[in-house]
Design a protein around this motif. Structure first.
Motif, mmCIF file in Angstrom:
data_model
loop_
_atom_site.group_PDB
_atom_site.id
_atom_site.type_symbol
_atom_site.label_atom_id
_atom_site.label_comp_id
_atom_site.label_asym_id
_atom_site.label_seq_id
_atom_site.Cartn_x
_atom_site.Cartn_y
_atom_site.Cartn_z
ATOM 1 N N ALA A 1 -20.547 -28.088 3.359
ATOM 2 C CA ALA A 1 -21.776 -28.447 2.653
ATOM 3 C C ALA A 1 -22.813 -27.335 2.739
ATOM 4 O O ALA A 1 -23.814 -27.366 2.033
ATOM 5 C CB ALA A 1 -22.350 -29.745 3.216
ATOM 6 N N GLY A 2 -22.564 -26.375 3.618
ATOM 7 C CA GLY A 2 -23.458 -25.226 3.749
ATOM 8 C C GLY A 2 -24.630 -25.439 4.670
ATOM 9 O O GLY A 2 -25.436 -24.539 4.874
ATOM 10 N N ILE A 3 -24.753 -26.640 5.236
ATOM 11 C CA ILE A 3 -25.937 -26.931 6.046
ATOM 12 C C ILE A 3 -25.858 -26.285 7.430
ATOM 13 O O ILE A 3 -26.878 -26.085 8.075
ATOM 14 C CB ILE A 3 -26.194 -28.450 6.127
ATOM 15 C CG1 ILE A 3 -27.611 -28.726 6.587
ATOM 16 C CG2 ILE A 3 -25.164 -29.150 6.998
ATOM 17 C CD1 ILE A 3 -28.089 -30.118 6.327
ATOM 18 N N ILE A 4 -24.653 -25.948 7.869
ATOM 19 C CA ILE A 4 -24.520 -25.153 9.094
ATOM 20 C C ILE A 4 -23.713 -23.914 8.752
ATOM 21 O O ILE A 4 -23.008 -23.857 7.753
ATOM 22 C CB ILE A 4 -23.856 -25.927 10.259
ATOM 23 C CG1 ILE A 4 -22.416 -26.289 9.932
ATOM 24 C CG2 ILE A 4 -24.673 -27.146 10.647
ATOM 25 C CD1 ILE A 4 -21.635 -26.827 11.127
ATOM 26 N N GLN A 5 -23.854 -22.937 9.607
ATOM 27 C CA GLN A 5 -23.081 -21.715 9.457
ATOM 28 C C GLN A 5 -22.446 -21.405 10.797
ATOM 29 O O GLN A 5 -22.967 -21.769 11.844
ATOM 30 C CB GLN A 5 -23.959 -20.567 8.971
ATOM 31 C CG GLN A 5 -25.216 -20.366 9.779
ATOM 32 C CD GLN A 5 -26.203 -19.447 9.082
ATOM 33 O OE1 GLN A 5 -25.930 -18.908 8.015
ATOM 34 N NE2 GLN A 5 -27.363 -19.288 9.684
ATOM 35 N N GLY A 6 -21.319 -20.765 10.756
ATOM 36 C CA GLY A 6 -20.606 -20.479 11.985
ATOM 37 C C GLY A 6 -20.052 -19.084 12.001
ATOM 38 O O GLY A 6 -19.882 -18.447 10.969
ATOM 39 N N SER A 7 -19.797 -18.631 13.211
ATOM 40 C CA SER A 7 -19.166 -17.328 13.365
ATOM 41 C C SER A 7 -18.114 -17.436 14.465
ATOM 42 O O SER A 7 -18.253 -18.214 15.403
ATOM 43 C CB SER A 7 -20.203 -16.267 13.724
ATOM 44 O OG SER A 7 -20.803 -16.565 14.965
ATOM 45 N N ILE A 8 -17.072 -16.677 14.304
ATOM 46 C CA ILE A 8 -15.996 -16.674 15.287
ATOM 47 C C ILE A 8 -16.109 -15.408 16.116
ATOM 48 O O ILE A 8 -16.153 -14.304 15.577
ATOM 49 C CB ILE A 8 -14.625 -16.738 14.585
ATOM 50 C CG1 ILE A 8 -14.527 -18.017 13.761
ATOM 51 C CG2 ILE A 8 -13.496 -16.647 15.601
ATOM 52 C CD1 ILE A 8 -13.308 -18.078 12.862
ATOM 53 N N GLU A 9 -16.201 -15.621 17.431
ATOM 54 C CA GLU A 9 -16.277 -14.486 18.355
ATOM 55 C C GLU A 9 -15.164 -14.668 19.372
ATOM 56 O O GLU A 9 -15.324 -15.414 20.334
ATOM 57 C CB GLU A 9 -17.644 -14.447 19.026
ATOM 58 C CG GLU A 9 -18.775 -14.242 18.035
ATOM 59 C CD GLU A 9 -20.152 -14.386 18.666
ATOM 60 O OE1 GLU A 9 -20.261 -14.344 19.900
ATOM 61 O OE2 GLU A 9 -21.110 -14.544 17.900
ATOM 62 N N GLY A 10 -14.052 -14.015 19.156
ATOM 63 C CA GLY A 10 -12.892 -14.188 20.034
ATOM 64 C C GLY A 10 -12.362 -15.592 19.892
ATOM 65 O O GLY A 10 -12.097 -16.052 18.781
ATOM 66 N N ALA A 11 -12.246 -16.308 21.012
ATOM 67 C CA ALA A 11 -11.763 -17.685 20.989
ATOM 68 C C ALA A 11 -12.896 -18.678 20.790
ATOM 69 O O ALA A 11 -12.672 -19.877 20.680
ATOM 70 C CB ALA A 11 -11.033 -17.997 22.288
ATOM 71 N N SER A 12 -14.124 -18.199 20.725
ATOM 72 C CA SER A 12 -15.280 -19.076 20.630
ATOM 73 C C SER A 12 -15.813 -19.114 19.202
ATOM 74 O O SER A 12 -15.868 -18.099 18.509
ATOM 75 C CB SER A 12 -16.373 -18.553 21.571
ATOM 76 O OG SER A 12 -17.506 -19.357 21.472
ATOM 77 N N VAL A 13 -16.195 -20.298 18.768
ATOM 78 C CA VAL A 13 -16.824 -20.481 17.466
ATOM 79 C C VAL A 13 -18.236 -20.970 17.709
ATOM 80 O O VAL A 13 -18.452 -21.931 18.454
ATOM 81 C CB VAL A 13 -16.053 -21.497 16.599
ATOM 82 C CG1 VAL A 13 -16.730 -21.653 15.247
ATOM 83 C CG2 VAL A 13 -14.610 -21.066 16.435
ATOM 84 N N CYS A 14 -19.192 -20.305 17.106
ATOM 85 C CA CYS A 14 -20.595 -20.653 17.276
ATOM 86 C C CYS A 14 -21.152 -21.203 15.973
ATOM 87 O O CYS A 14 -20.801 -20.717 14.900
ATOM 88 C CB CYS A 14 -21.398 -19.424 17.689
ATOM 89 S SG CYS A 14 -20.847 -18.693 19.227
ATOM 90 N N TYR A 15 -22.016 -22.201 16.110
ATOM 91 C CA TYR A 15 -22.611 -22.821 14.934
ATOM 92 C C TYR A 15 -24.113 -22.889 15.075
ATOM 93 O O TYR A 15 -24.638 -23.044 16.180
ATOM 94 C CB TYR A 15 -22.083 -24.255 14.738
ATOM 95 C CG TYR A 15 -20.633 -24.295 14.359
ATOM 96 C CD1 TYR A 15 -20.251 -24.110 13.036
ATOM 97 C CD2 TYR A 15 -19.655 -24.510 15.316
ATOM 98 C CE1 TYR A 15 -18.915 -24.139 12.680
ATOM 99 C CE2 TYR A 15 -18.317 -24.544 14.963
ATOM 100 C CZ TYR A 15 -17.951 -24.363 13.646
ATOM 101 O OH TYR A 15 -16.643 -24.381 13.293
ATOM 102 N N CYS A 16 -24.786 -22.799 13.932
ATOM 103 C CA CYS A 16 -26.224 -23.006 13.895
ATOM 104 C C CYS A 16 -26.602 -23.537 12.516
ATOM 105 O O CYS A 16 -25.796 -23.510 11.580
ATOM 106 C CB CYS A 16 -26.994 -21.723 14.214
ATOM 107 S SG CYS A 16 -26.663 -20.380 13.094
ATOM 108 N N ILE A 17 -27.817 -24.013 12.427
ATOM 109 C CA ILE A 17 -28.340 -24.504 11.152
ATOM 110 C C ILE A 17 -28.475 -23.330 10.193
ATOM 111 O O ILE A 17 -28.894 -22.242 10.587
ATOM 112 C CB ILE A 17 -29.730 -25.159 11.374
ATOM 113 C CG1 ILE A 17 -29.620 -26.389 12.276
ATOM 114 C CG2 ILE A 17 -30.411 -25.477 10.056
ATOM 115 C CD1 ILE A 17 -28.906 -27.566 11.660
ATOM 116 N N ASN A 18 -28.123 -23.549 8.939
ATOM 117 C CA ASN A 18 -28.376 -22.550 7.905
ATOM 118 C C ASN A 18 -29.788 -22.838 7.383
ATOM 119 O O ASN A 18 -29.999 -23.802 6.649
ATOM 120 C CB ASN A 18 -27.346 -22.675 6.781
ATOM 121 C CG ASN A 18 -27.554 -21.650 5.699
ATOM 122 O OD1 ASN A 18 -28.647 -21.162 5.485
ATOM 123 N ND2 ASN A 18 -26.479 -21.328 5.008
ATOM 124 N N PRO A 19 -30.776 -22.036 7.786
ATOM 125 C CA PRO A 19 -32.174 -22.371 7.475
ATOM 126 C C PRO A 19 -32.460 -22.518 5.987
ATOM 127 O O PRO A 19 -33.245 -23.375 5.584
ATOM 128 C CB PRO A 19 -32.970 -21.203 8.059
ATOM 129 C CG PRO A 19 -32.036 -20.381 8.836
ATOM 130 C CD PRO A 19 -30.638 -20.790 8.512
#
Length: 110
Positions: A67-85
């Motif tokens: 839906a685009g309301i959050i964005q994520g990035s993959i860093e190694g085995a970890s996936v990080c998420y935050c609000i897409n402002p």
């Protein structure tokens, strides 16, 4: 199987319905509230925070990301998420416009 007749409705009506669909689960609301509260990218805390299985949490994150309301990035085995402002702001504007003040004359509605 029925088909949607989204072409019967305006672009804005379809947009609001799609936004509401993306938010239509309490786990997704909890995820968004957590991300807003943290006001930062969150890596790996969500499963513990929500108490849901990893696969279930991932599915909800996928829906929110689609839906685009959050964005994520993959860093190694970890996936990080935050609000897409930018998208968050769009949701806020659209829902604020949708939920206009309603003033019914008198105390009875029907």
């Amino acid at each position: 199987m029925g088909t949607t007749k989204s072409d019967l409705f305006t672009k804005q009506q379809n947009q609001i319905a799609n936004m509401a669909k993306a938010l239509a689960h309490p786990a997704r609301i909890a995820i968004l509230q957590y991300l807003v509260k943290k006001n930062a990218c969150v890596c790996g805390d969500l499963v513990e925070e929500l108490g849901l299985a990893q696969a279930t949490t991932s599915q909800h994150l996928k829906e929110l990301k689609n839906a685009g309301i959050i964005q994520g990035s993959i860093e190694g085995a970890s996936v990080c998420y935050c609000i897409n402002p930018k998208v968050w702001s769009g949701y806020k504007d659209i829902f604020s416009g949708f939920f206009k003040d309603v003033s019914l004359p008198g105390t009875k509605c029907c």
